[in-house]
Each structure stands twice: as C-alpha cells, then as structure tokens.
Design an enzyme around this catalytic site. Structure first.
Site, mmCIF file in Angstrom:
data_model
loop_
_atom_site.group_PDB
_atom_site.id
_atom_site.type_symbol
_atom_site.label_atom_id
_atom_site.label_comp_id
_atom_site.label_asym_id
_atom_site.label_seq_id
_atom_site.Cartn_x
_atom_site.Cartn_y
_atom_site.Cartn_z
ATOM 1 C CD GLU A 47 -2.218 1.243 2.997
ATOM 2 O OE1 GLU A 47 -1.610 0.679 3.922
ATOM 3 O OE2 GLU A 47 -3.317 1.801 3.145
ATOM 4 C CG ASN A 110 -4.719 4.065 0.571
ATOM 5 O OD1 ASN A 110 -4.019 3.515 -0.288
ATOM 6 N ND2 ASN A 110 -4.509 3.912 1.871
ATOM 7 C CE LYS A 127 -7.157 1.280 3.836
ATOM 8 N NZ LYS A 127 -5.882 1.678 4.521
ATOM 9 C CD GLU A 146 -5.237 4.733 5.835
ATOM 10 O OE1 GLU A 146 -4.752 3.914 6.633
ATOM 11 O OE2 GLU A 146 -5.737 4.376 4.747
ATOM 12 C CB CYS A 172 -3.970 -1.512 4.582
ATOM 13 S SG CYS A 172 -3.052 -1.534 6.117
ATOM 14 C CG ASN A 197 2.068 1.467 4.451
ATOM 15 O OD1 ASN A 197 2.827 2.410 4.356
ATOM 16 N ND2 ASN A 197 1.851 0.676 3.428
HETATM 17 N N1 ING Z 1 -3.294 0.532 8.606
HETATM 18 C C1 ING Z 1 -3.718 -0.233 9.712
HETATM 19 C C2 ING Z 1 -4.336 -1.586 9.332
HETATM 20 O O1 ING Z 1 -5.527 -1.762 9.233
HETATM 21 C C3 ING Z 1 -4.979 -0.380 11.801
HETATM 22 C C4 ING Z 1 -4.617 0.509 10.633
HETATM 23 C C5 ING Z 1 -3.998 -1.076 12.508
HETATM 24 C C6 ING Z 1 -6.286 -0.501 12.131
HETATM 25 C C7 ING Z 1 -4.362 -1.914 13.569
HETATM 26 C C8 ING Z 1 -6.669 -1.341 13.174
HETATM 27 C C9 ING Z 1 -5.709 -2.041 13.892
HETATM 28 O O2 ING Z 1 -3.554 -2.491 9.205
HETATM 29 C C10 ING Z 1 -3.899 0.852 7.462
HETATM 30 N N2 ING Z 1 -3.178 1.594 6.588
HETATM 31 O O3 ING Z 1 -5.039 0.522 7.209
#
Ligand code: ING
Length: 311
Positions: A47, A110, A127, A146, A172, A197
C-alpha cells in the site's frame, strides 16, 4: 495438470519522508527483477508503495498534501517500473495515493492498480475501509489521518481475469473486514492481492505488540480459508523516520496455511507457486456458497451499519 502461477510478494522496508520517487521506484524495480528471477509472473507491492506512510502527519496545505499523490499512473516517475515489468513479462499490484479530477473537482483515494504482464493496467481499486481519524489528535504519538486525506473508494470490490486466474484487490485495513473477501469470493476471486502499512503501535489503546502480528495473520488466514482464496499480502515495514510498521508479508493458501512469509522488515521478496485449484475442494464442499449460504438470514449485514443491542 492443475493450473499453476508463480507469484511473489515484494515487501518494502521503510520509505523515508525525504526519499524521492526516483529512489523508491529504483527499489521497486530491483524487487521486481528479483521476483522475476524467481520465476514470478505476478508481484504484489505494498500500500502507498511510492511514499512514506504520510497519513501519520498532520498537514493543512493542499500543495503539501499533493506532494504524496500521483495525478497520472503511470506518470513520468513510475513509467520505468511499467517498462521494466513489460520487458520482464511480469504483472504487478501497486498501491499508491491517487489524485483524480472529475467535473472540475479534486478527489483523493488510497488506491491500487493491477497491471498485466504486457504492461496494461487491467483495473484499479480505491480503498473502502479507511481506518483512523480526520481531526488532529494532540496526545497521540503520531496521527493516522486516512479519513482526512482520502475519500472512501467509489468503485467497489471487483475482480479481473489476469495471470490465467480471477484476481481481486483490497488494501490494508480492508483485510480486517470479512465483507471484503466475501464480496470478492462471490465474484469468483481465486487470488486476493493486498498491500498494507500497519503501525506497530495502537494510538487508541494500550495493546501488546504481539497482537498486531497476530491480528494481521488471523485476518489473512481466516479470510483466505473462509473464501477458499490465495491471499498475497505485502507490507511496507520497519521504522519509517522512527515510526514502526509491522512486517509479516505473507502468501496464504486457500487452506488458511501460510505458504511463505517474510523473515525481516526490509526489502524482501517471497515467491511461491500457487496451485490455483487447491481451493476447489473447499468451494465444492464446506464453502459451497450456493449450497450452504442462507442469505435470507443475513439482511442486517447490509442494512445496519453499527451494532445495536436487541435485548
Ligand atoms: N493501517 C492499519 C491496518 O488496518 C490499523 C490501521 C492497525 C487498524 C491496527 C486497526 C488495527 O492495518 C492501514 N493503513 O489501514
């Protein structure tokens, strides 16, 4: 002789804020060459692969924000990657920040594209599940904006015939939502490609670090199995200007087993020969959607957004 596809996941290490597109495209090109040398015909990049994970920063000026976006794909700086891929006869998934103009209005997504072995862009995904927040969080160690910098994708979850397979895309956070994979599987997806990411630290809740990797793998493996699909997931990993992103890039089989996974948190290619018929027995038996699904009982899934106690 079952249908086989040698594919690769190209994990990236950190992309520093100061790095140029040219520097990053050189890294992507080296990863593509390495994947091609392993016999891969399809390579999945992360991503937002062209830049640092900029949603961690608060920005107000459009000109500052737009530095991270691509108005053309391919553009002059990404064209070398497309040319190399065509020369090598390798297709790829690339995540990037898309700036689009429609009827004079600017839209930012995204996004990810699916490029065939002849260099043609077959499809694009914008996304849909945007995590994080849109306002500045003063006490957070970093932001996750985001919802500020991107609009929710407006093109749905789609599949394309590519690499002699049916390929779907997501990005992601989408991997955490079962609806993503189910909608793709209902369209016949045999492979789901995604980049991610994922910050090491949870800015909303004190959470043990090991749970980040556990939830990441759980999401990939459960969704692969429950939809009898191969899942190819490419991380941008490591410490980006001090902000940690998890690694764990993986190729997950329709059985839910991890077939290959990255060892480190830098630039790393993992390749595997997918048996595209491995999931067939699951689609004929336990996950025979036509035979077993009872959509008359699933209405709430599309009619209700948030949970509401009924008792
Ligand atoms: N990053 C993270 C993901 O979903 C996240 C945000 C991390 C949400 C951990 C919930 C828990 O992997 C992106 N870019 O979506």
């Amino acid at each position: 002789m079952s249908r086989k596809l040698t594919a690769a996941v190209a994990q990236m290490g950190p992309v520093p804020l100061a790095d140029t597109r040219a520097t990053t495209v050189k890294r992507l090109s080296a990863l593509l060459r390495e994947a091609a040398s392993s016999g891969a015909r399809f390579v999945v990049f992360p991503e937002l692969a062209l830049t640092t994970f900029f949603p961690r920063y608060w920005m107000e000026e459009e000109s500052e924000i737009d530095r991270f976006f691509e108005s053309r794909m391919p553009g002059p700086q990404t064209r070398p990657l497309f040319d190399l891929a065509k020369d090598l006869g390798v297709g790829f998934y690339l995540g990037y920040a898309e700036r689009a103009e429609k009827e004079g209005k600017v839209h930012r997504y995204n996004s990810a594209i699916l490029v065939e072995r002849d260099g043609r862009i077959l499809g694009r995904y914008r996304k849909i599940h945007l995590p994080g927040h849109s306002e500045y969080l003063p006490h957070a160690p970093f932001q996750h904006l985001e919802k500020r910098y991107f609009e929710v994708g407006d093109e749905g979850f789609k599949v394309w015939r590519a690499f002699d397979a049916v390929v779907g895309m997501c990005i992601c956070n989408d991997r955490r939502w079962p609806e993503t994979f189910r909608v793709l599987a209902l369209q016949g997806a045999e492979i789901v490609a995604l980049g991610y990411n994922t910050p090491c630290e949870n800015i909303y809740h004190e959470e043990p670090l090991h749970l980040r990797m556990f939830h990441h793998r759980l999401s990939l493996q459960a969704n692969a199995y429950q939809n009898a699909s191969w899942v190819l997931a490419a991380a941008k990993a490591g410490k980006e200007d001090g902000f940690g992103l998890i690694g764990g890039s993986a190729i997950v089989a329709p059985t839910g087993e991890i077939a290959a996974q990255a060892q480190g948190e830098g630039d790393e290619v993992i390749a595997f020969t997918l048996d595209l018929e491995l999931g067939d027995y699951l689609r004929r038996t336990v996950f025979n959607f036509e035979k077993h699904r009872r959509i008359e009982h699933y209405r709430l899934i599309t009619e209700r957004v948030g949970a509401r106690e009924e008792v």
